[in-house]
Design an enzyme around this catalytic site. Structure first.
Site, PDB file in Angstrom:
ATOM      1  CG  ASP A   1      -1.760   1.187   1.402  1.00  0.00           C
ATOM      2  OD1 ASP A   1      -2.761   1.260   0.679  1.00  0.00           O
ATOM      3  OD2 ASP A   1      -1.446   2.077   2.226  1.00  0.00           O
TER       4      ASP A   1
ATOM      5  CD  GLU B   1      -1.937   2.480  -3.847  1.00  0.00           C
ATOM      6  OE1 GLU B   1      -1.398   2.621  -2.738  1.00  0.00           O
ATOM      7  OE2 GLU B   1      -3.041   2.945  -4.126  1.00  0.00           O
TER       8      GLU B   1
HETATM    9  C1  LAG Z   1      -3.763   3.751  -0.267  1.00  0.00           C
HETATM   10  N1  LAG Z   1      -2.966   3.673  -1.198  1.00  0.00           N
HETATM   11  O1  LAG Z   1      -1.885   4.403  -1.293  1.00  0.00           O
HETATM   12  C2  LAG Z   1      -5.063   3.074  -0.234  1.00  0.00           C
HETATM   13  O2  LAG Z   1      -5.299   2.391  -1.458  1.00  0.00           O
HETATM   14  C3  LAG Z   1      -6.092   4.109   0.070  1.00  0.00           C
HETATM   15  O3  LAG Z   1      -7.376   3.553   0.014  1.00  0.00           O
HETATM   16  C4  LAG Z   1      -5.765   4.678   1.440  1.00  0.00           C
HETATM   17  O4  LAG Z   1      -6.627   5.785   1.761  1.00  0.00           O
HETATM   18  C5  LAG Z   1      -4.360   5.247   1.495  1.00  0.00           C
HETATM   19  N2  LAG Z   1      -3.421   4.575   0.710  1.00  0.00           N
HETATM   20  C6  LAG Z   1      -3.840   5.177   2.919  1.00  0.00           C
HETATM   21  O5  LAG Z   1      -3.541   3.842   3.235  1.00  0.00           O
HETATM   22  C7  LAG Z   1      -7.783   5.442   2.475  1.00  0.00           C
HETATM   23  C8  LAG Z   1      -8.879   6.460   2.192  1.00  0.00           C
HETATM   24  C9  LAG Z   1      -8.590   7.787   2.863  1.00  0.00           C
HETATM   25  C10 LAG Z   1      -8.375   7.557   4.330  1.00  0.00           C
HETATM   26  C11 LAG Z   1      -7.180   6.636   4.474  1.00  0.00           C
HETATM   27  C12 LAG Z   1      -6.829   6.314   5.918  1.00  0.00           C
HETATM   28  O6  LAG Z   1      -8.977   6.652   0.775  1.00  0.00           O
HETATM   29  O7  LAG Z   1      -9.718   8.657   2.673  1.00  0.00           O
HETATM   30  O8  LAG Z   1      -8.121   8.773   4.977  1.00  0.00           O
HETATM   31  O9  LAG Z   1      -7.484   5.371   3.848  1.00  0.00           O
HETATM   32  O10 LAG Z   1      -7.912   5.735   6.577  1.00  0.00           O
HETATM   33  C13 LAG Z   1      -8.932   9.061   6.116  1.00  0.00           C
HETATM   34  C14 LAG Z   1      -9.825  10.260   5.873  1.00  0.00           C
HETATM   35  C15 LAG Z   1      -8.969  11.501   5.676  1.00  0.00           C
HETATM   36  C16 LAG Z   1      -8.080  11.705   6.896  1.00  0.00           C
HETATM   37  C17 LAG Z   1      -7.256  10.445   7.113  1.00  0.00           C
HETATM   38  C18 LAG Z   1      -6.403  10.539   8.377  1.00  0.00           C
HETATM   39  O11 LAG Z   1     -10.647  10.009   4.746  1.00  0.00           O
HETATM   40  O12 LAG Z   1      -9.817  12.624   5.491  1.00  0.00           O
HETATM   41  O13 LAG Z   1      -7.217  12.807   6.682  1.00  0.00           O
HETATM   42  O14 LAG Z   1      -8.122   9.318   7.271  1.00  0.00           O
HETATM   43  O15 LAG Z   1      -7.207  10.693   9.522  1.00  0.00           O
END
Ligand code: LAG
Ligand code: CA
Length: 568
Positions: free
Chosen positions: A215, A241
């Site tokens: 990841d 990735e």
């Molecule tokens: C990845 N690839 O590089 C994953 O495929 C992707 O799905 C991951 O983001 C990211 N890296 C981190 O492992 C996902 C969500 C984000 C989420 C993050 C952490 O797409 O939206 O962020 O996982 O859970 C979330 C909130 C953000 C916030 C963050 C930290 O949506 O708004 O800033 O958490 O609190």
């Protein structure tokens, strides 16, 4: 502050490099290389799926969600599992013994297990985990303390410590040392951190895990990742990735020396062409902008991030999505991954759960299960059968219809149009009747290697040489002949086809005299087949008397028949 002073850390690093570089395997695994990505499936469901569907269909691997403990949002969101709270295997997908049992079940079914490895970062804030741990953004008791994060080393060039959009084109350092969406960024150049990450991955390897989807690999330098991979036991298959962006400072090609990469351009182009002209796909591959070498690429039509965006196809595109996956499995590029997640309308929402813990997957009821679709499992078989062969016999009668063979082992026609398409195509396959593995019915290839087929709208016709050729249907034919004989003489049947002994009277088919003077026999013959025949008499000394006149002729149909004749 770093845990180890530079000199000591460098010594450890050098030792690790000498000991381990090259042990991580970049080559795609084995003969069965299609990977089902059962994203957000719990361990019990993955185990069942390996046994009941993935193994029997010919999938070679399954990618599972991040198995480590994580931040909990009580099941409300899917993305909490991308915020590791530690490396114990107590997650919303199951516990360590369920994980281990899943690996065993998949291996027993011939399916390798690849785990989603979240190793660039930990969480975005302090909270509690599914496993019951309490942690702060930079403090994970017994695992990491503030010194293990980039925030405390001033390695990020931005004062807010976040990755900014402009960094992608301007600063590899910021992309790799600042925080991705505010997630505490591990100081992966530090000896202790490298050892801790490798320890986690080795624990998974110890449970039988065969490799990793790394990841956010783009956010960790290839040097750091290469060092970590060098510490792993065995030869795990690693695919990373690294999302391609034109002109960016960090490129997938910087990572292909240490493992394979997930090919993001692939799905973008497929969306463009399945909403445009699929006939453009004739040259689709590494010559297209931004695409990586076939042998270094894991392809996917969708993943959990792209299905929530607009750049690629997803299950919400319906038949075009399914058809693009059929194409992916037929085309000669990369290691294909078939994605399957849960049904959603709110892009943040988590999978069906009870108290935060993911429920067993039920296909058609909250779970998509494209990987079970008969056209997709048929094409997994096609992919396995044609491995190593080149695309040939290309034709594209219009922008929506393409057909091609894979050497002389498989042939496919794909119709992305809204009406069916009938045509005659060169297949490169030997004459015969073949099952359509991408749909229903059969395809007949003539002696010139051509097939005349009707390809359904948004559908495909695919055939594979060898094993899946269907034997011709058989029909019973009863031969009755009214013939008077003297004692010791019997009546037989002989004819032009193998079933009628190819005109050899010594082997002729005996008829029964139970209804004398009508002699009778029922013979199983190939359907829709023309042949000639005659009745013969043999006396006690073996003398043969043939019927007079011309040979009799008959053509079988598709069902049982009776021929009533009188000796002539
Ligand atoms: C990845 N690839 O590089 C994953 O495929 C992707 O799905 C991951 O983001 C990211 N890296 C981190 O492992 C996902 C969500 C984000 C989420 C993050 C952490 O797409 O939206 O962020 O996982 O859970 C979330 C909130 C953000 C916030 C963050 C930290 O949506 O708004 O800033 O958490 O609190
Ligand atoms: Ca990083």
């Amino acid at each position: 502050m770093k845990r180890l002073k530079a000199g000591i850390a460098a010594l450890f690093t050098m030792a690790a490099v000498l000991a381990g570089t090259g042990t991580a395997q970049a080559a795609p695994p084995g003969d069965r290389d299609v990977i089902a990505n059962l994203w957000s499936w719990n361990w019990n469901s993955v185990a069942r799926e390996c046994t009941d569907h993935l193994g029997p269909a010919g999938y070679g691997g399954v990618q599972v969600s991040p198995p480590q403990d994580s931040l909990t949002r009580g099941g409300a969101v899917w993305w909490d599992v991308y915020q590791p709270a530690g490396y114990t295997l107590t997650s919303k997908f199951g516990n360590e013994s369920q994980f281990a049992a899943m690996v065993r079940a998949c291996h027993a079914a011939g399916v390798r297990v690849y785990a989603d490895a979240v190793i660039n970062h930990m969480t975005g804030q302090g909270s509690t985990s599914y496993g019951g741990a309490s942690f702060g953004k930079y403090t994970y008791p017994g695992l990491y303390s503030p010194a293990d994060f980039h925030y405390y080393s001033e390695d990020c060039g931005n004062t807010d410590n976040l990755i900014h959009d402009g960094d992608y084109t301007g600063s590899a350092r910021n992309v790799q040392n600042c925080e991705l969406v505010g997630l505490s960024d591990l100081e992966t150049e530090e000896e202790y951190v490298r050892g801790a990450i490798a320890g986690y991955l080795n624990k998974l390897i110890g449970l039988g895990v065969d490799g990793f989807r790394v990841d956010a690999a783009k956010h960790t330098s290839p040097a750091d990742l290469g060092n970590i991979y060098g510490r792993l036991s065995g030869s795990p298959y690693i695919y990373q990735e690294v999302i391609y962006g034109s002109g960016e400072a960090v490129q997938p090609g910087q990572y292909t020396g240490i493992g394979d990469v997930l090919e993001f351009q692939y799905g973008r182009y497929l969306r463009e062409k399945f909403y445009g002209n699929i006939s453009d796909l004739r040259t689709f591959g590494e010559s297209w902008g931004g695409m990586q070498p076939s042998g270094r690429s894991v392809t996917f039509v969708a993943n959990h991030d792209t299905e929530r965006g607009t750049g690629a196809l997803s299950y919400k595109d319906g038949a075009a999505y399914r058809l693009a996956t059929v194409f992916q499995l037929a085309w000669n590029y990369g290691t294909p991954q078939v994605y399957d997640g849960f049904t959603w309308s709110d892009r943040e929402a988590g999978p069906p759960h009870t108290n935060g813990f993911v429920r067993d997957a039920v296909c058609g009821s909250g779970w998509e299960c494209l990987h079970r679709d008969p056209a997709i499992t048929g094409m997994v078989g096609f992919h396995n059968a044609v491995r190593g062969t080149a695309v040939a016999n290309w034709s594209a009668p219009n922008g929506n219809v393409i057909a091609f063979s894979r050497g002389t082992r498989g042939w496919i026609a794909i119709n992305n149009g809204t009406g069916s398409h009938a045509g005659t195509f060169p297949t490169g396959l030997p004459a015969g009747t073949y099952a359509n593995v991408a749909g229903s019915g059969t395809v007949t290839v003539n002696g010139g290697g051509q097939a005349t087929v009707t390809v359904p709208a948004k559908g495909a016709v695919a055939i594979v040489a060898g094993g899946t050729t269907t034997p011709p249907a058989q029909v019973p034919v009863t031969f009755n002949v009214n013939a008077t004989t003297t004692w010791g003489t019997n009546v037989f049947l002989v004819g032009s086809i193998g079933e009628l002994k190819s005109w050899n009277p010594a082997e002729a088919v005996p008829l029964s005299s139970a209804a004398y003077p009508v002699w009778s026999a029922t013979v199983t013959l190939p359907a829709s087949t023309s042949f000639e025949y005659k009745f013969i008499k043999k006396d006690g000394s073996g003398n043969v008397t043939w019927e007079s006149g011309a040979n009799r002729a008959y053509t079988t149909g598709s069902s049982a028949a009776t021929i009533n004749a009188t000796w002539k």
